[in-house]
Design a protein around this motif. Structure first.
Motif, mmCIF file in Angstrom:
data_model
loop_
_atom_site.group_PDB
_atom_site.id
_atom_site.type_symbol
_atom_site.label_atom_id
_atom_site.label_comp_id
_atom_site.label_asym_id
_atom_site.label_seq_id
_atom_site.Cartn_x
_atom_site.Cartn_y
_atom_site.Cartn_z
ATOM 1 N N VAL A 1 0.837 -1.208 0.000
ATOM 2 C CA VAL A 1 0.000 0.000 0.000
ATOM 3 C C VAL A 1 0.870 1.255 0.000
ATOM 4 C CG1 VAL A 1 -1.660 1.336 1.364
ATOM 5 C CG2 VAL A 1 -2.039 -1.114 0.969
ATOM 6 N N ARG A 2 1.963 1.238 0.731
ATOM 7 C CA ARG A 2 2.870 2.400 0.712
ATOM 8 C C ARG A 2 3.425 2.609 -0.694
ATOM 9 N NH1 ARG A 2 7.483 1.645 4.013
ATOM 10 N NH2 ARG A 2 7.923 3.810 3.501
ATOM 11 N N GLY A 3 3.807 1.520 -1.367
ATOM 12 C CA GLY A 3 4.310 1.630 -2.732
ATOM 13 C C GLY A 3 3.248 2.119 -3.694
ATOM 14 N N LEU A 4 2.024 1.692 -3.472
ATOM 15 C CA LEU A 4 0.908 2.062 -4.339
ATOM 16 C C LEU A 4 0.526 3.525 -4.173
ATOM 17 C CD1 LEU A 4 -1.099 0.587 -6.277
ATOM 18 C CD2 LEU A 4 -2.580 0.287 -4.293
ATOM 19 N N THR A 5 0.546 4.003 -2.921
ATOM 20 C CA THR A 5 0.059 5.360 -2.634
ATOM 21 C C THR A 5 1.170 6.391 -2.486
ATOM 22 O OG1 THR A 5 0.099 4.979 -0.237
ATOM 23 C CG2 THR A 5 -1.953 4.436 -1.426
ATOM 24 N N GLY A 6 2.403 5.938 -2.269
ATOM 25 C CA GLY A 6 3.502 6.870 -2.026
ATOM 26 C C GLY A 6 3.551 7.383 -0.596
ATOM 27 N N ALA A 7 2.712 6.827 0.286
ATOM 28 C CA ALA A 7 2.670 7.267 1.684
ATOM 29 C C ALA A 7 3.885 6.755 2.449
ATOM 30 C CB ALA A 7 1.396 6.765 2.353
ATOM 31 N N ALA A 8 4.386 7.559 3.379
ATOM 32 C CA ALA A 8 5.506 7.145 4.221
ATOM 33 C C ALA A 8 5.048 6.177 5.304
ATOM 34 C CB ALA A 8 6.161 8.364 4.865
ATOM 35 N N LYS A 9 3.802 6.355 5.771
ATOM 36 C CA LYS A 9 3.259 5.519 6.837
ATOM 37 C C LYS A 9 1.804 5.200 6.538
ATOM 38 C CE LYS A 9 6.305 7.099 10.500
ATOM 39 N NZ LYS A 9 6.431 7.128 11.953
ATOM 40 N N VAL A 10 1.303 4.178 7.227
ATOM 41 C CA VAL A 10 -0.103 3.797 7.125
ATOM 42 C C VAL A 10 -0.689 3.735 8.532
ATOM 43 C CG1 VAL A 10 0.312 2.430 5.035
ATOM 44 C CG2 VAL A 10 0.297 1.308 7.275
ATOM 45 N N ALA A 11 -2.007 3.585 8.595
ATOM 46 C CA ALA A 11 -2.690 3.302 9.856
ATOM 47 C C ALA A 11 -3.280 1.905 9.736
ATOM 48 C CB ALA A 11 -3.779 4.333 10.110
ATOM 49 N N LEU A 12 -3.260 1.159 10.832
ATOM 50 C CA LEU A 12 -3.794 -0.201 10.851
ATOM 51 C C LEU A 12 -5.002 -0.262 11.769
ATOM 52 C CD1 LEU A 12 -0.478 -2.252 11.290
ATOM 53 C CD2 LEU A 12 -1.712 -1.774 9.158
ATOM 54 N N VAL A 13 -6.062 -0.922 11.305
ATOM 55 C CA VAL A 13 -7.230 -1.205 12.137
ATOM 56 C C VAL A 13 -7.465 -2.704 12.053
ATOM 57 C CG1 VAL A 13 -9.698 -0.839 12.491
ATOM 58 C CG2 VAL A 13 -8.249 1.061 11.728
ATOM 59 N N GLY A 14 -7.347 -3.373 13.187
ATOM 60 C CA GLY A 14 -7.508 -4.819 13.217
ATOM 61 C C GLY A 14 -8.702 -5.229 14.041
ATOM 62 N N HIS A 15 -9.490 -6.131 13.485
ATOM 63 C CA HIS A 15 -10.586 -6.713 14.246
ATOM 64 C C HIS A 15 -10.124 -8.061 14.787
ATOM 65 C CE1 HIS A 15 -14.180 -9.389 14.498
ATOM 66 N NE2 HIS A 15 -14.510 -8.423 15.335
ATOM 67 N N SER A 16 -10.172 -8.220 16.089
ATOM 68 C CA SER A 16 -9.881 -9.492 16.735
ATOM 69 C C SER A 16 -8.524 -10.029 16.273
ATOM 70 C CB SER A 16 -11.027 -10.471 16.444
ATOM 71 O OG SER A 16 -10.900 -11.652 17.186
ATOM 72 N N MET A 17 -8.502 -11.143 15.550
ATOM 73 C CA MET A 17 -7.260 -11.750 15.088
ATOM 74 C C MET A 17 -6.445 -10.777 14.234
ATOM 75 S SD MET A 17 -6.641 -14.665 12.306
ATOM 76 C CE MET A 17 -6.907 -13.377 11.132
ATOM 77 N N GLY A 18 -7.105 -9.924 13.452
ATOM 78 C CA GLY A 18 -6.386 -8.941 12.650
ATOM 79 C C GLY A 18 -5.585 -7.988 13.522
ATOM 80 N N GLY A 19 -6.121 -7.666 14.696
ATOM 81 C CA GLY A 19 -5.389 -6.835 15.651
ATOM 82 C C GLY A 19 -4.171 -7.548 16.196
ATOM 83 N N LEU A 20 -4.304 -8.854 16.461
ATOM 84 C CA LEU A 20 -3.165 -9.637 16.943
ATOM 85 C C LEU A 20 -2.090 -9.768 15.865
ATOM 86 C CD1 LEU A 20 -5.121 -12.383 18.901
ATOM 87 C CD2 LEU A 20 -3.827 -10.459 19.860
ATOM 88 N N ALA A 21 -2.514 -9.925 14.618
ATOM 89 C CA ALA A 21 -1.544 -10.004 13.516
ATOM 90 C C ALA A 21 -0.801 -8.679 13.375
ATOM 91 C CB ALA A 21 -2.257 -10.373 12.220
ATOM 92 N N ALA A 22 -1.526 -7.562 13.488
ATOM 93 C CA ALA A 22 -0.878 -6.248 13.411
ATOM 94 C C ALA A 22 0.107 -6.079 14.558
ATOM 95 C CB ALA A 22 -1.928 -5.146 13.439
#
Length: 176
Positions: free
Chosen positions: A136-157
């Motif tokens: 996503v950083r490569g696609l958008t050119g952004a230096a950073k992203v924000a992560l929102v994880g639900h349950s297991m997605g939060g643990l993976a993050a």
């Protein structure tokens, strides 16, 4: 008991969560947001919330997904994605071009799908989060992203954020 039945409750819950996301991750920030689903989830797990975010002025990018046992994500544009006048399926169309042109307007957000969300370790999923962040950083050119994880997605993050491979490329992190 919710007036209007269960469907009204679900709509209210989705609107409240979308409001939480909008408040926790203000749209004035420029970082793209990656939505990470929970156990047995898919990109559709975020579908209702995505609708509320779009209504609030956010711009939906594509789905960033992993095939089972894959370390590299592939991009899947949403239905009807258009890139430079090239509609999905035309000879000049590519997923990367469609995804790069998809988020128009507000703060971009992307849905991430893990390759095997039932049989992988959190460390493996953390590496997939790292790869999705890089994509996503490569696609958008952004230096950073924000992560929102639900349950297991939060643990993976969290597995990514606490790993030796963390690249200081996450501006905000929220779990729901």
């Amino acid at each position: 008991r919710v007036p209007g039945g269960k469907g009204s409750f679900v709509k209210l819950r989705n609107a409240v969560l979308a409001g939480f996301l909008a408040a926790a991750l203000p749209s004035s920030a420029a970082e793209p947001v990656l939505l990470l689903h929970g156990l047995w989830g898919t990109a559709d797990s975020w579908k209702a919330y995505a609708g509320h975010l779009r209504s609030a002025g956010w711009a939906e990018g594509c789905v960033v997904e992993f095939a089972p046992s894959s370390a590299e994500p592939r991009l899947r544009p949403l239905a009807g994605a258009v890139s430079g006048g090239n509609v999905t399926g035309s000879a000049a169309w590519t997923p990367e071009a469609a995804c790069a042109s998809a988020p128009k307007g507000g703060r971009p957000f992307f849905r991430v799908v893990f390759g095997d969300n039932d049989g992988q370790s959190f460390e493996t999923q953390g590496r997939q989060v790292a790869a999705a962040v890089a994509k996503v950083r490569g696609l958008t050119g952004a230096a950073k992203v924000a992560l929102v994880g639900h349950s297991m997605g939060g643990l993976a993050a969290r597995a990514y954020l606490q790993s030796p491979g963390y690249r200081n490329d996450v501006a905000a992190f929220a779990t729901v």
